[in-house]
Design a protein around this motif. Structure first.
Motif, PDB file in Angstrom:
ATOM      1  N   PHE A  49       3.695  63.471 -15.379  1.00  0.00           N
ATOM      2  CA  PHE A  49       5.069  63.892 -15.608  1.00  0.00           C
ATOM      3  C   PHE A  49       5.780  62.712 -16.255  1.00  0.00           C
ATOM      4  O   PHE A  49       5.838  61.639 -15.658  1.00  0.00           O
ATOM      5  N   ALA A  50       6.271  62.900 -17.462  1.00  0.00           N
ATOM      6  CA  ALA A  50       6.902  61.796 -18.180  1.00  0.00           C
ATOM      7  C   ALA A  50       8.295  62.203 -18.643  1.00  0.00           C
ATOM      8  O   ALA A  50       8.478  63.312 -19.140  1.00  0.00           O
ATOM      9  N   PRO A  51       9.259  61.302 -18.489  1.00  0.00           N
ATOM     10  CA  PRO A  51      10.612  61.620 -18.957  1.00  0.00           C
ATOM     11  C   PRO A  51      10.663  61.665 -20.479  1.00  0.00           C
ATOM     12  O   PRO A  51       9.984  60.899 -21.156  1.00  0.00           O
ATOM     13  N   LEU A  52      11.442  62.590 -20.999  1.00  0.00           N
ATOM     14  CA  LEU A  52      11.702  62.674 -22.437  1.00  0.00           C
ATOM     15  C   LEU A  52      13.107  62.137 -22.661  1.00  0.00           C
ATOM     16  O   LEU A  52      14.058  62.612 -22.058  1.00  0.00           O
ATOM     17  N   ARG A  53      13.213  61.144 -23.498  1.00  0.00           N
ATOM     18  CA  ARG A  53      14.533  60.575 -23.727  1.00  0.00           C
ATOM     19  C   ARG A  53      14.681  60.170 -25.185  1.00  0.00           C
ATOM     20  O   ARG A  53      13.721  59.958 -25.897  1.00  0.00           O
ATOM     21  N   GLY A  54      15.884  60.106 -25.588  1.00  0.00           N
ATOM     22  CA  GLY A  54      16.270  59.694 -26.933  1.00  0.00           C
ATOM     23  C   GLY A  54      17.641  59.077 -26.797  1.00  0.00           C
ATOM     24  O   GLY A  54      17.816  58.118 -26.064  1.00  0.00           O
ATOM     25  N   THR A  55      18.621  59.693 -27.427  1.00  0.00           N
ATOM     26  CA  THR A  55      19.988  59.212 -27.258  1.00  0.00           C
ATOM     27  C   THR A  55      20.524  59.585 -25.887  1.00  0.00           C
ATOM     28  O   THR A  55      21.534  59.070 -25.436  1.00  0.00           O
ATOM     29  N   ARG A  56      19.837  60.520 -25.213  1.00  0.00           N
ATOM     30  CA  ARG A  56      20.174  60.900 -23.838  1.00  0.00           C
ATOM     31  C   ARG A  56      18.897  61.318 -23.134  1.00  0.00           C
ATOM     32  O   ARG A  56      17.855  61.463 -23.759  1.00  0.00           O
ATOM     33  N   ARG A  57      18.984  61.501 -21.827  1.00  0.00           N
ATOM     34  CA  ARG A  57      17.846  62.021 -21.068  1.00  0.00           C
ATOM     35  C   ARG A  57      17.751  63.514 -21.307  1.00  0.00           C
ATOM     36  O   ARG A  57      18.693  64.252 -21.066  1.00  0.00           O
ATOM     37  N   TRP A  58      16.597  63.990 -21.771  1.00  0.00           N
ATOM     38  CA  TRP A  58      16.409  65.407 -22.062  1.00  0.00           C
ATOM     39  C   TRP A  58      15.793  66.155 -20.901  1.00  0.00           C
ATOM     40  O   TRP A  58      16.081  67.302 -20.667  1.00  0.00           O
ATOM     41  N   GLY A  59      14.857  65.528 -20.207  1.00  0.00           N
ATOM     42  CA  GLY A  59      14.108  66.173 -19.143  1.00  0.00           C
ATOM     43  C   GLY A  59      12.689  65.633 -19.156  1.00  0.00           C
ATOM     44  O   GLY A  59      12.396  64.677 -19.857  1.00  0.00           O
ATOM     45  N   PRO A  60      11.774  66.221 -18.424  1.00  0.00           N
ATOM     46  CA  PRO A  60      10.404  65.723 -18.382  1.00  0.00           C
ATOM     47  C   PRO A  60       9.420  66.595 -19.168  1.00  0.00           C
ATOM     48  O   PRO A  60       9.658  67.764 -19.439  1.00  0.00           O
ATOM     49  N   TRP A  61       8.318  65.981 -19.478  1.00  0.00           N
ATOM     50  CA  TRP A  61       7.158  66.623 -20.070  1.00  0.00           C
ATOM     51  C   TRP A  61       6.100  66.631 -18.986  1.00  0.00           C
ATOM     52  O   TRP A  61       5.927  65.641 -18.277  1.00  0.00           O
TER      53      TRP A  61
END
Length: 129
Positions: free
Chosen positions: A106-118
């Motif tokens: 389970f990995a967090p998805l982030r960019g300019t904000r936290r999107w959720g996990p993969w």
């Protein structure tokens, strides 16, 4: 061209990217959850490799819930569960609904904000680096 056969810069649907990632990594299944903008809940946006009924209990998961999916978001880190025995020890409630021998990441998805996990599952294997 990328490994998915799509030219760089082309828009690619999330489910196509996800299925390409599953093929390249040798995983069995994967899914992407996104944080709701209105409440602290993760919603399953797309998945591949599993029947819809198999993941029905996890369509929506509270960020505060005990389990590896929510933990990856709360702690903003990769959560790796390499064996069913580890799942039972670390997350007994989640393990009750997953009585199968496979590894989960389970990995967090982030960019300019936290999107959720993969989420990705596959054969029992060593922890990714």
């Amino acid at each position: 061209m990328s490994d998915d056969g799509v030219a760089s810069g082309d828009w690619v649907p999330l489910d196509q990217v996800l299925s390409g990632t599953v093929r390249r990594t040798g995983a069995v299944a994967a899914g992407v959850y996104l944080l709701s903008p209105d409440e602290p809940v993760l919603g399953l946006m797309t998945m591949c490799g599993l029947p819809v009924k198999a993941v029905a209990p996890w369509w929506r998961v509270a960020v505060s819930a005990a389990g590896p999916l929510s933990e990856a978001v709360r702690e903003d880190r990769l959560v790796w569960v390499g064996r069913q025995e580890d799942m039972a020890r670390l997350y007994p409630n989640a393990a009750a609904g997953l009585p199968y021998q496979f590894a989960l990441a389970f990995a967090p998805l982030r960019g300019t904000r936290r999107w959720g996990p993969w989420r990705c599952c596959g054969p029992r294997a060593t922890r990714p680096r």
